[in-house]
Design a protein around this motif. Structure first.
Motif, PDB file in Angstrom:
ATOM      1  N   GLN A 177       0.991  -1.495   0.096  1.00  0.00           N
ATOM      2  CA  GLN A 177      -0.082  -0.350  -0.238  1.00  0.00           C
ATOM      3  C   GLN A 177       0.637   1.259   0.100  1.00  0.00           C
ATOM      4  O   GLN A 177       1.170   2.175   1.213  1.00  0.00           O
ATOM      5  CB  GLN A 177      -1.053   0.113   0.946  1.00  0.00           C
ATOM      6  CG  GLN A 177      -1.955   0.981   1.680  1.00  0.00           C
ATOM      7  CD  GLN A 177      -2.983   0.953   2.079  1.00  0.00           C
ATOM      8  OE1 GLN A 177      -2.667   0.755   3.877  1.00  0.00           O
ATOM      9  NE2 GLN A 177      -3.643   1.594   2.636  1.00  0.00           N
TER      10      GLN A 177
ATOM     11  N   ASN B 260      -1.695   6.252   0.862  1.00  0.00           N
ATOM     12  CA  ASN B 260      -2.852   7.704   0.207  1.00  0.00           C
ATOM     13  C   ASN B 260      -3.519   6.756  -1.080  1.00  0.00           C
ATOM     14  O   ASN B 260      -4.020   6.748  -2.525  1.00  0.00           O
ATOM     15  CB  ASN B 260      -3.003   8.926   0.041  1.00  0.00           C
ATOM     16  CG  ASN B 260      -2.805   9.395   0.472  1.00  0.00           C
ATOM     17  OD1 ASN B 260      -3.378   9.603   1.994  1.00  0.00           O
ATOM     18  ND2 ASN B 260      -1.432  10.620   0.579  1.00  0.00           N
ATOM     19  N   GLN B 261      -3.225   5.444  -1.146  1.00  0.00           N
ATOM     20  CA  GLN B 261      -3.194   4.481  -2.051  1.00  0.00           C
ATOM     21  C   GLN B 261      -4.308   3.190  -1.982  1.00  0.00           C
ATOM     22  O   GLN B 261      -4.218   3.027   0.024  1.00  0.00           O
ATOM     23  CB  GLN B 261      -2.493   4.139  -3.777  1.00  0.00           C
ATOM     24  CG  GLN B 261      -2.213   4.912  -4.179  1.00  0.00           C
ATOM     25  CD  GLN B 261      -0.985   4.784  -4.534  1.00  0.00           C
ATOM     26  OE1 GLN B 261      -1.438   3.497  -5.666  1.00  0.00           O
ATOM     27  NE2 GLN B 261      -0.271   5.660  -5.347  1.00  0.00           N
ATOM     28  N   GLY B 262      -5.158   2.409  -2.145  1.00  0.00           N
ATOM     29  CA  GLY B 262      -5.542   1.466  -2.340  1.00  0.00           C
ATOM     30  C   GLY B 262      -4.637  -0.161  -1.905  1.00  0.00           C
ATOM     31  O   GLY B 262      -3.010   0.360  -2.317  1.00  0.00           O
ATOM     32  N   LEU B 263      -4.550  -1.003  -1.475  1.00  0.00           N
ATOM     33  CA  LEU B 263      -3.579  -2.133  -1.332  1.00  0.00           C
ATOM     34  C   LEU B 263      -3.569  -2.741  -3.483  1.00  0.00           C
ATOM     35  O   LEU B 263      -4.375  -2.917  -3.897  1.00  0.00           O
ATOM     36  CB  LEU B 263      -4.395  -3.242  -1.066  1.00  0.00           C
ATOM     37  CG  LEU B 263      -3.744  -3.401   0.609  1.00  0.00           C
ATOM     38  CD1 LEU B 263      -4.961  -1.545   1.164  1.00  0.00           C
ATOM     39  CD2 LEU B 263      -3.695  -4.421   1.550  1.00  0.00           C
TER      40      LEU B 263
END
Lengths: 113, 113
Positions: free
Chosen positions: A38, A41-44
């Motif tokens: 991750q 500020n992002q998804g996985l």
């Protein structure tokens, strides 16, 4: 019940050094194992996964992990850290039915110049 | 482009005001799931769905509802939000569940005052 333990919530390495992120799991059935990354500020994103084929699994960005049944471990390694590897890494285990994906607490990797 | 979308990305609300976080995927995935991410706890599964009209509880379902009326959508409903539901929420989907890597949405940061 299955569970995942990631040793070290924070790991700091120098650029170019070996990265080793530890993951131990418990599962009553042969597991499926995953590493996700991750970025801030992002998804996985999926790094790699083990699904009972080869025990040494290669993933993206030069990462790999080795499944060791006797040690119930699935540690993530990279020979040479890059600044862009700084992120949080999650180990996860899925049971045979695959209904539950259980995550570890995460390890934040910091890379020093 | 294969993707999972969530809306809204950020939400500040007050205790007791019903809200819905939408999740949509464009890959015809059967399996969808909601997670919440809290510092030191990794990701914990709230609810999952194996297919249309089939949903089940994860590890932390209290205070949440879901529905799966269409294959592509899996909304998360908080009927009466409370401050302990302040968290970062992720929706994810995959083809089936067992051994399949999940594709995650970008996350929804919820603050309940």
């Amino acid at each position: 019940a299955q569970s995942v333990t990631q040793l070290g919530s924070h790991v700091s390495v120098s650029e170019g050094a070996l990265v080793l992120l530890r993951c131990n799991y418990s599962s009553s059935v042969p597991p499926y194992l995953f590493w996700y990354v991750q970025y801030p500020n992002q998804g996985l994103q999926l790094l790699l996964k083990y699904t009972s084929a080869a025990t040494l699994v290669k993933g993206i960005n030069g990462f790999e992990a080795e499944f060791k049944k006797s040690e119930t471990s699935f540690h993530l390694t990279k020979p040479s850290a890059h600044m862009s590897d700084a992120a949080e890494y999650f180990c996860a285990v899925s049971d045979g039915a695959g209904n539950m994906l259980t995550f570890g607490g995460g390890t934040r990797l910091m890379v020093k110049p | 482009e294969a993707q999972v979308t969530q809306n809204p990305r950020y939400l500040i609300t007050v205790t007791g005001k019903k809200l819905t976080v939408t999740c949509s995927q464009n890959m015809n995935h059967e399996y969808m799931s909601w997670y919440r991410q809290d510092p030191g706890l990794g990701l914990r599964q709230i609810y999952y769905s194996m297919n249309v009209e089939v949903t089940d509880k994860g590890d932390v379902p209290e205070g949440y509802k879901v529905s799966r009326k269409e294959k592509r959508n899996f909304p998360l409903i908080l009927e009466s939000p409370s401050p302990n539901q302040t968290s970062l929420y992720f929706c994810a989907s995959s083809f089936g569940a067992s051994g399949r890597a999940m594709l995650f949405g970008p996350g929804t940061r919820l603050t309940v005052l």
